[in-house]
Design a protein around this motif. Sequence first.
Motif, PDB file in Angstrom:
ATOM      1  N   GLN A  24       0.818  -1.221   0.000  1.00  0.00           N
ATOM      2  CA  GLN A  24       0.000   0.000   0.000  1.00  0.00           C
ATOM      3  C   GLN A  24       0.850   1.270   0.000  1.00  0.00           C
ATOM      4  O   GLN A  24       0.391   2.340  -0.396  1.00  0.00           O
ATOM      5  CB  GLN A  24      -0.973   0.021   1.173  1.00  0.00           C
ATOM      6  CG  GLN A  24      -0.345   0.237   2.536  1.00  0.00           C
ATOM      7  CD  GLN A  24       0.087  -1.057   3.191  1.00  0.00           C
ATOM      8  OE1 GLN A  24      -0.228  -2.145   2.707  1.00  0.00           O
ATOM      9  NE2 GLN A  24       0.809  -0.945   4.302  1.00  0.00           N
ATOM     10  N   PRO A  40      -5.466  -1.578   2.550  1.00  0.00           N
ATOM     11  CA  PRO A  40      -5.954  -0.514   1.655  1.00  0.00           C
ATOM     12  C   PRO A  40      -6.672   0.566   2.444  1.00  0.00           C
ATOM     13  O   PRO A  40      -7.419   0.286   3.371  1.00  0.00           O
ATOM     14  CB  PRO A  40      -6.914  -1.265   0.728  1.00  0.00           C
ATOM     15  CG  PRO A  40      -7.389  -2.433   1.539  1.00  0.00           C
ATOM     16  CD  PRO A  40      -6.225  -2.827   2.399  1.00  0.00           C
ATOM     17  N   GLN A  45      -8.245   2.546  -3.708  1.00  0.00           N
ATOM     18  CA  GLN A  45      -6.847   2.117  -3.613  1.00  0.00           C
ATOM     19  C   GLN A  45      -6.732   0.609  -3.870  1.00  0.00           C
ATOM     20  O   GLN A  45      -5.811   0.159  -4.563  1.00  0.00           O
ATOM     21  CB  GLN A  45      -6.296   2.451  -2.227  1.00  0.00           C
ATOM     22  CG  GLN A  45      -4.779   2.336  -2.125  1.00  0.00           C
ATOM     23  CD  GLN A  45      -4.264   2.759  -0.769  1.00  0.00           C
ATOM     24  OE1 GLN A  45      -4.233   1.962   0.169  1.00  0.00           O
ATOM     25  NE2 GLN A  45      -3.862   4.009  -0.654  1.00  0.00           N
ATOM     26  N   LEU A  46      -7.668  -0.145  -3.335  1.00  0.00           N
ATOM     27  CA  LEU A  46      -7.679  -1.589  -3.546  1.00  0.00           C
ATOM     28  C   LEU A  46      -7.862  -1.914  -5.023  1.00  0.00           C
ATOM     29  O   LEU A  46      -7.194  -2.800  -5.570  1.00  0.00           O
ATOM     30  CB  LEU A  46      -8.817  -2.203  -2.724  1.00  0.00           C
ATOM     31  CG  LEU A  46      -8.785  -3.716  -2.504  1.00  0.00           C
ATOM     32  CD1 LEU A  46      -7.546  -4.128  -1.755  1.00  0.00           C
ATOM     33  CD2 LEU A  46     -10.023  -4.143  -1.734  1.00  0.00           C
TER      34      LEU A  46
END
Length: 281
Positions: A126, A165, A170-171
Amino acid sequence: MASSGRRPEHRGPPELFYDEAEARKYTQNSRVVEIQSQMSERAVELLGLPEDRPCLLLDVGCGSGLSGDYISEEGHYWIGMDISSAMLDVALEREVEGDLLLADVGHGIPFRPGMFDGCISISAVQWLCNADKKSHSPPKRLYRFFSTLYSALARGSRAVLQLYPENPEQLELITAQAMRAGFTGGMVVDYPNSAKAKKFFLCLFVGTSGTLPKGLGTECAAEEVHQAKFTNERTRFRNTKGKSVKKSRDWILEKKERRRRQGREVRADTKYTGRKRRPRF
């Protein structure tokens, strides 16, 4: 670059956040060590490695070598990459069995094609979503990482990346760049209904479409969905926020169910659960 098991806040680039003091504090925290070991064990389990021979694994964001310790205990060999020199210094002091490389994985994985039998990463990927420099483009850095990782892994192997995340976007960004680089697979979510135990593992296949493993605790989740769909629940003890009134029968049943999902021993539900006792004379 690994994390303590809680969702990390963005506090600047990891090579600056994990200075010497933070690296030592991290490695000496018994809770961190326990969580790191548990997540490493789960990641290696999801790799589906052959049982008849030792394998060479890549540990992305290896930090001070806590995840590498588990790999070594399982009889495998490993090479660790991390951007924090302070973390790697602690790993050297601990005399970990793996080889260590100071590098930014956003620049790519600098190993020959097909070198590794698998890859794990604990709480590191991340960080690539953060633009810590003007030259940083998260999509480009992610694609560079995944495309070179794909090349460095042997055909038929897997990469299992545990991550935190910050949001669904973002994921989706991370997963999209992995698929664009050639990987197949998807997200394995352990204990999806638990706020503390919930963990995301991006399970990626190289050169073959394998069956995605089931997440831990998903049986309870499926059972709850079934019950919610076919059970006529009583709602008169619900308050305006949708939560059960404290000490009511529904509140007690929900609390017991949460404890069951956490693996704790809980008394069986009966018709007397939540019933008020008569005052004694």
